[in-house]
Design an enzyme around this catalytic site. Structure first.
Site, PDB file in Angstrom:
ATOM      1  N   CYS A 125       0.873  -1.114   0.383  1.00 46.07           N
ATOM      2  CA  CYS A 125      -0.120  -0.227   0.206  1.00 46.07           C
ATOM      3  C   CYS A 125       0.597   1.727  -0.270  1.00 46.07           C
ATOM      4  CB  CYS A 125      -0.502   0.196   1.310  1.00 46.07           C
ATOM      5  SG  CYS A 125      -2.187   1.600   1.618  1.00 46.07           S
ATOM      6  N   GLY A 126       0.748   2.149  -1.450  1.00 50.89           N
ATOM      7  CA  GLY A 126       1.542   3.426  -1.139  1.00 50.89           C
ATOM      8  C   GLY A 126       0.503   4.521  -1.023  1.00 50.89           C
TER       9      GLY A 126
END
Length: 176
Positions: A125-126
């Protein structure tokens, strides 16, 4: 879990009841006859735990563009899942943590586990959503992206429970 086949209305059934179902009614009808075609044994929710005493402490460091100071993962009986929530199966980072620690790799997209069974969650997850979910639930979190705390759940992310930019090269066994 057996697969089911929809039961089609026969001409004989129409004559007996005097009512013919429309195709929409047939589609809405619940399943009737079980069939074994293509049925497979259900997968176990959790792989078998390793024998007692085979767990090892593993240190996870942030990557070059990562955030956090790193932390130690210590699986224990009942809390030994290396929970991979990255899509596409077990991520290499999760596999490496499991290999070194003796924890059980677990695909979080294919099945669910209680938060108290998870030794560490490995995420991809960015952004702002998943990045804070596991820290909020008290689960150590490893992000493979070099993300820093952000989003509505960032108040739950600390250097003690979150590290990012992790690669297989930034994971090591802790010698006692």
């Amino acid at each position: 879990m057996p697969l089911f086949r929809r039961k089609k209305q026969t001409e004989e059934q129409v004559e007996k009841s005097g009512v013919a179902e429309t195709p929409a009614q047939e589609d809405a009808a619940e399943v009737a006859e079980p069939t074994d075609q293509g049925a497979a044994e259900p997968e176990l929710d959790h792989p078998e735990p390793p024998p007692a005493g085979t767990y090892r402490k593993v240190r996870v460091w942030p990557g070059p563009k990562g955030w956090g100071k790193g932390f130690i993962i210590e699986p224990k009986p009942g809390k030994d899942l290396i929970y991979s929530v990255t899509g596409g199966g077990i991520h290499p980072v999760a596999a490496r943590i499991a290999e070194l620690s003796g924890g059980r790799p677990f695909d979080g997209f294919k099945s669910k586990a209680d938060f108290d069974e998870i030794a560490v969650a490995v995420i991809d997850c960015g952004g702002t959503a998943r990045i804070g979910v596991y820290p909020m639930k008290g689960v150590l979190t490893v992000d493979i992206h070099g993300a820093s705390p952000s989003g509505p759940l960032m108040r739950f992310i600390t250097e003690e429970n979150f590290v990012s930019g992790v690669t297989v090269e930034t994971i090591e066994i802790v010698e006692d």
